[in-house]
Design a protein around this motif. Structure first.
Motif, mmCIF file in Angstrom:
data_model
loop_
_atom_site.group_PDB
_atom_site.id
_atom_site.type_symbol
_atom_site.label_atom_id
_atom_site.label_comp_id
_atom_site.label_asym_id
_atom_site.label_seq_id
_atom_site.Cartn_x
_atom_site.Cartn_y
_atom_site.Cartn_z
ATOM 1 N N VAL A 256 0.832 -1.181 -0.204
ATOM 2 C CA VAL A 256 -0.216 -0.232 0.180
ATOM 3 C C VAL A 256 0.752 1.112 0.081
ATOM 4 N N ASN A 257 2.035 1.660 1.390
ATOM 5 C CA ASN A 257 2.641 2.396 0.984
ATOM 6 C C ASN A 257 3.820 2.526 0.048
ATOM 7 N N PRO A 258 3.445 3.640 -1.184
ATOM 8 C CA PRO A 258 4.657 3.990 -2.090
ATOM 9 C C PRO A 258 6.016 3.523 -1.678
ATOM 10 N N TYR A 259 6.598 3.468 -0.427
ATOM 11 C CA TYR A 259 7.868 2.981 0.044
ATOM 12 C C TYR A 259 7.815 1.391 -0.314
ATOM 13 N N GLY A 294 4.970 15.969 9.526
ATOM 14 C CA GLY A 294 3.974 15.467 8.143
ATOM 15 C C GLY A 294 5.206 13.564 7.942
ATOM 16 N N CYS A 295 4.893 13.222 6.992
ATOM 17 C CA CYS A 295 5.409 12.098 6.451
ATOM 18 C C CYS A 295 6.499 12.313 6.424
ATOM 19 N N VAL A 296 7.172 10.987 7.424
ATOM 20 C CA VAL A 296 8.453 10.757 7.147
ATOM 21 C C VAL A 296 8.554 10.598 5.454
ATOM 22 N N PHE A 297 8.674 10.160 4.605
ATOM 23 C CA PHE A 297 9.099 9.627 3.825
ATOM 24 C C PHE A 297 8.289 11.435 2.491
ATOM 25 N N TYR A 298 8.134 12.006 3.012
ATOM 26 C CA TYR A 298 7.678 13.017 1.529
ATOM 27 C C TYR A 298 8.247 13.266 1.270
ATOM 28 N N SER A 299 10.004 13.741 0.949
ATOM 29 C CA SER A 299 10.737 14.177 0.370
ATOM 30 C C SER A 299 10.865 13.138 -0.349
ATOM 31 N N ARG A 300 10.879 12.412 -0.370
ATOM 32 C CA ARG A 300 11.147 11.088 -1.986
ATOM 33 C C ARG A 300 10.064 10.217 -2.110
ATOM 34 N N CYS A 301 8.754 11.203 -2.142
ATOM 35 C CA CYS A 301 7.402 9.911 -2.593
ATOM 36 C C CYS A 301 7.252 10.761 -3.200
ATOM 37 N N PRO A 302 7.097 10.375 -4.513
ATOM 38 C CA PRO A 302 6.583 10.767 -5.825
ATOM 39 C C PRO A 302 4.816 10.775 -5.686
ATOM 40 N N TYR A 303 4.168 10.495 -4.835
ATOM 41 C CA TYR A 303 2.772 10.800 -5.051
ATOM 42 C C TYR A 303 2.030 11.461 -3.971
ATOM 43 N N ALA A 304 3.722 12.678 -3.326
ATOM 44 C CA ALA A 304 3.550 12.955 -2.223
ATOM 45 C C ALA A 304 1.565 14.593 -1.909
ATOM 46 N N LYS A 305 1.243 14.795 -1.170
ATOM 47 C CA LYS A 305 0.207 15.734 -1.643
ATOM 48 C C LYS A 305 0.495 16.524 -0.597
ATOM 49 N N ILE A 307 -0.813 17.738 2.701
ATOM 50 C CA ILE A 307 -0.795 16.997 2.967
ATOM 51 C C ILE A 307 -0.295 15.853 4.113
ATOM 52 N N CYS A 308 0.712 15.485 3.562
ATOM 53 C CA CYS A 308 1.452 14.632 3.524
ATOM 54 C C CYS A 308 2.415 15.175 4.180
ATOM 55 N N ARG A 309 2.812 16.309 3.835
ATOM 56 C CA ARG A 309 3.955 17.715 4.020
ATOM 57 C C ARG A 309 3.782 18.204 5.469
ATOM 58 N N GLU A 312 1.473 13.548 10.209
ATOM 59 C CA GLU A 312 1.909 12.189 9.784
ATOM 60 C C GLU A 312 1.219 11.451 9.882
ATOM 61 N N PRO A 313 0.790 9.855 8.448
ATOM 62 C CA PRO A 313 -0.012 9.048 8.449
ATOM 63 C C PRO A 313 0.483 8.088 9.753
ATOM 64 N N VAL A 314 -0.692 8.294 10.223
ATOM 65 C CA VAL A 314 -0.883 6.847 11.370
ATOM 66 C C VAL A 314 -0.396 5.423 11.105
ATOM 67 N N ALA A 325 0.825 2.932 7.073
ATOM 68 C CA ALA A 325 0.803 4.586 7.037
ATOM 69 C C ALA A 325 0.398 5.011 5.590
ATOM 70 N N CYS A 326 -0.129 5.797 5.033
ATOM 71 C CA CYS A 326 -0.254 6.670 4.134
ATOM 72 C C CYS A 326 -1.399 7.446 3.858
ATOM 73 N N HIS A 327 -1.555 8.490 3.662
ATOM 74 C CA HIS A 327 -2.899 9.109 2.788
ATOM 75 C C HIS A 327 -2.915 9.011 2.038
ATOM 76 N N LEU A 328 -2.405 8.338 1.171
ATOM 77 C CA LEU A 328 -3.314 7.238 0.155
ATOM 78 C C LEU A 328 -4.245 6.575 -0.072
ATOM 79 N N GLN A 329 -4.656 5.614 1.129
ATOM 80 C CA GLN A 329 -5.645 4.854 1.416
ATOM 81 C C GLN A 329 -6.804 5.654 1.716
#
Ligand code: SF4
Length: 329
Positions: A256-259, A294-305, A307-309, A312-314, A325-329
């Protein structure tokens, strides 16, 4: 499955030595936030993998569990058979250490070159006052080396580590971990220093020992394909947090998570084609001294929005026993 180990809200923070200029100008001391709120449990006889890049905090989690870190660096709860080992007294800790062992990454460095194989494997029995009786020591060392698939054992016990191959050394390290009959082993990249040709044998041995002795493993690796082969469940870590966790098949087949998706797509496969939906990531894991908001993966995530910045997704259960943990769900 009954739980053997439970981690609740684990944090590990190291102090960073201040520069002379920072010290005299009264700047606040900096910290490396190596582990940032990790929860998981490992069942009896379960193999649980922590997977992530270097700097993800996976090894630090293993070291915290084994009590190898300064107590002041660790916050949270680590329960072993229901007992809190972070606040265990001397006796409780001693008992725990008999039950929890480690297999290190590098069999070239983890074995003392000055000692014979017999001395290396018998040391835990002597140090922990299990026995000093020569016959019993000999029997138990032979049994542990046999369990670890060393042969011919009688030829090997008087040799020194430099006289053995890499695979044999790792078998000795496994025998040293198994000689106390532990119920839990942390295996930190146990085959990454070995030739590809002997990796499968060592992994097979670890699974056989689990099947025979009901040992639980925390298997730490950067290699998701190995984690999938070895484990019942997988957790994917990034910058000290778990971004996805579930049964190995579920995480690999339905990430689920892009990482997680990027790690899976990075596994080499014969005939695999790259498509427009493939997730590729670039750059390095950020500095754990300055954790992003926000999301720890934000700086490298190709789908970051946006809200991700900010938020933090739980980690949420998205399917039965599969968390992400991802806001895309
Ligand atoms: Fe990417 Fe946003 Fe999901 Fe983080 S929360 S992994 S930045 S999409």
């Amino acid at each position: 499955m009954e739980n053997l180990l439970e981690l609740k809200d684990l944090y590990v923070r190291y102090n960073v030595k201040s520069s002379f200029y920072d010290m005299i100008s009264g700047k606040k001391r900096k910290h490396v936030h190596a582990v940032n709120g990790v929860d998981f449990e490992i069942g009896k006889g379960e193999i649980f993998s922590l997977v992530g890049e270097s700097g993800s905090g996976k090894t630090t989690v293993g070291r915290a569990i084994l009590g190898l870190l300064d107590r002041n660096q660790v916050i949270g709860n680590i329960l072993f058979n229901g007992k809190d080992i972070l606040n265990a007294g001397r006796q409780g800790l001693k008992q725990y250490r008999l039950n929890a062992q480690m297999i290190f990454q590098d069999p070239y460095q983890s074995l003392d070159p000055k000692n014979t194989i017999f001395q290396i494997v018998s040391e835990p029995l002597i140090v922990n006052n299990i026995t000093n009786n020569k016959n019993e020591l000999y029997e138990r060392v032979i049994a542990a080396l046999n369990q670890a698939g060393m042969e011919p054992v009688k030829d090997i016990i008087n040799r020194y580590p430099h006289e053995l191959s890499g695979g044999q050394r790792q078998r000795v390290a496994i025998a040293g971990a198994m000689v106390l009959n532990p119920s839990f082993i942390v295996a930190d990249e146990p085959v990454s220093m070995l030739d590809v040709s002997i990796r499968a044998d060592i992994l097979k041995l670890m699974v056989e020992l689990r099947d025979k002795n009901n040992v639980s493993y925390l298997f730490i690796t950067h290699d998701l394909s190995l984690a999938w082969v070895m484990s019942d469940r997988i957790a994917i870590m990034y910058l000290g947090k778990i971004l996805e966790m579930g049964g190995s098949d579920e995480v690999i087949k339905s990430p689920v998570n892009p990482y997680s998706k990027a790690l899976i797509e990075a596994i080499p496969r014969i005939g695999a084609k790259s498509g427009k939906d493939n997730v590729r990531i670039y750059g390095e894991i950020p500095d754990p001294i300055n954790l992003p908001e926000g999301c720890v993966f934000y700086s490298r995530c190709p789908y970051a929005k946006d809200i991700c910045r900010k938020e933090e997704p739980v980690l949420k259960e998205i399917m039965k026993n599969h968390f992400a943990a991802c806001h895309l769900q």
